[in-house]
Design a protein around this motif. Structure first.
Motif, short mmCIF file in Angstrom:
data_model
loop_
_atom_site.label_atom_id
_atom_site.label_comp_id
_atom_site.label_asym_id
_atom_site.label_seq_id
_atom_site.Cartn_x
_atom_site.Cartn_y
_atom_site.Cartn_z
N GLU A 76 0.83 -1.21 0.00
CA GLU A 76 0.00 0.00 0.00
C GLU A 76 0.86 1.25 0.00
O GLU A 76 0.56 2.23 -0.67
CB GLU A 76 -0.93 -0.01 1.22
N GLY A 77 1.95 1.23 0.77
CA GLY A 77 2.87 2.38 0.79
C GLY A 77 3.50 2.62 -0.56
O GLY A 77 3.67 3.76 -0.99
N MET A 78 3.85 1.53 -1.25
CA MET A 78 4.43 1.67 -2.59
C MET A 78 3.41 2.22 -3.57
O MET A 78 3.75 3.05 -4.42
CB MET A 78 4.98 0.33 -3.09
N VAL A 79 2.17 1.78 -3.47
CA VAL A 79 1.12 2.28 -4.37
C VAL A 79 0.90 3.77 -4.13
O VAL A 79 0.78 4.54 -5.09
CB VAL A 79 -0.18 1.47 -4.19
N VAL A 80 0.87 4.20 -2.86
CA VAL A 80 0.70 5.62 -2.56
C VAL A 80 1.89 6.43 -3.09
O VAL A 80 1.71 7.49 -3.69
CB VAL A 80 0.50 5.83 -1.04
N ALA A 81 3.11 5.93 -2.87
CA ALA A 81 4.29 6.63 -3.37
C ALA A 81 4.32 6.67 -4.89
O ALA A 81 4.70 7.69 -5.49
CB ALA A 81 5.56 5.96 -2.83
N LEU A 82 3.91 5.59 -5.53
CA LEU A 82 3.85 5.57 -7.00
C LEU A 82 2.80 6.55 -7.51
O LEU A 82 3.04 7.26 -8.50
CB LEU A 82 3.55 4.16 -7.50
N ALA A 83 1.66 6.61 -6.84
CA ALA A 83 0.63 7.56 -7.24
C ALA A 83 1.13 9.00 -7.10
O ALA A 83 0.89 9.84 -7.99
CB ALA A 83 -0.63 7.36 -6.40
N ASP A 84 1.85 9.28 -6.01
CA ASP A 84 2.42 10.62 -5.84
C ASP A 84 3.44 10.93 -6.94
O ASP A 84 3.46 12.03 -7.48
CB ASP A 84 3.09 10.74 -4.47
N LEU A 85 4.27 9.94 -7.26
CA LEU A 85 5.26 10.12 -8.33
C LEU A 85 4.59 10.41 -9.66
O LEU A 85 4.99 11.34 -10.38
CB LEU A 85 6.14 8.87 -8.45
N VAL A 86 3.57 9.67 -9.99
CA VAL A 86 2.88 9.87 -11.27
C VAL A 86 2.21 11.25 -11.31
O VAL A 86 2.30 11.96 -12.32
CB VAL A 86 1.86 8.74 -11.52
N LYS A 87 1.55 11.65 -10.22
CA LYS A 87 0.90 12.96 -10.18
C LYS A 87 1.91 14.09 -10.35
O LYS A 87 1.70 15.01 -11.16
CB LYS A 87 0.13 13.15 -8.87
N VAL A 88 3.00 14.02 -9.60
CA VAL A 88 4.02 15.07 -9.70
C VAL A 88 4.66 15.05 -11.08
O VAL A 88 4.93 16.12 -11.66
CB VAL A 88 5.08 14.89 -8.59
N PHE A 89 4.89 13.88 -11.62
CA PHE A 89 5.51 13.78 -12.93
C PHE A 89 4.61 14.39 -14.02
O PHE A 89 5.08 15.17 -14.85
CB PHE A 89 5.82 12.31 -13.26
N ILE A 90 3.32 14.06 -13.97
CA ILE A 90 2.41 14.56 -15.01
C ILE A 90 2.15 16.05 -14.88
O ILE A 90 2.16 16.79 -15.86
CB ILE A 90 1.09 13.77 -14.97
N PHE A 91 1.93 16.52 -13.65
CA PHE A 91 1.49 17.90 -13.47
C PHE A 91 2.60 18.89 -13.18
O PHE A 91 2.36 20.10 -13.23
CB PHE A 91 0.43 17.97 -12.36
N LEU A 92 3.81 18.43 -12.88
CA LEU A 92 4.90 19.37 -12.62
C LEU A 92 6.12 19.11 -13.49
O LEU A 92 6.61 20.02 -14.16
CB LEU A 92 5.28 19.30 -11.14
#
Length: 118
Positions: A76-92
């Motif tokens: 679950e921690g990896m999924v949350v970290a991956l989701a944060d990475l994808v969001k930051v990557f796409i939007f920033l």
């Protein structure tokens, strides 16, 4: 498993290359600060922070295996970290890299011609 450290190595390669080329410019008798200002600064203002942010979030993803978030399992921690990475990557990160690409294609050549054109 590299725990995200491989991302740091990918960041170090272009930084080392720029440092090497700056040293070569100094060895050839040119001002290395002029080289950095003309060749790197125009697009580097956007590209370097984007690369640093992407590397930080990749490290965070790798660290999510060893530094568990309270109340979450490893997966679950990896999924949350991956989701944060994808969001930051796409939007920033991607918008910053697009701006950097525009600057590298249009502004950096003009800066190099201004600094080194004869």
């Amino acid at each position: 498993m590299s725990l995200g450290v491989l991302a740091v190595l990918w960041l170090m390669i272009p930084i080392g290359l720029v440092g090497f080329l700056g040293g070569q410019m100094a060895w050839l008798g040119y001002n290395p600060l002029t080289f950095l200002a003309a060749f790197v600064l125009p697009h580097g203002l956007f590209e370097i922070p984007a690369a640093a942010i992407a590397t930080a979030f990749a490290l965070r993803l790798g660290a999510s295996v060893t530094a568990l978030r309270p109340g979450l399992s490893v997966g679950e921690g990896m999924v949350v970290a991956l989701a944060d990475l994808v969001k930051v990557f796409i939007f920033l990160v991607v918008p910053l890299l697009l701006i950097a690409a525009f600057m590298e294609a249009n502004v950096t050549p003009q800066a190099v011609l201004w600094a080194y054109g004869r």
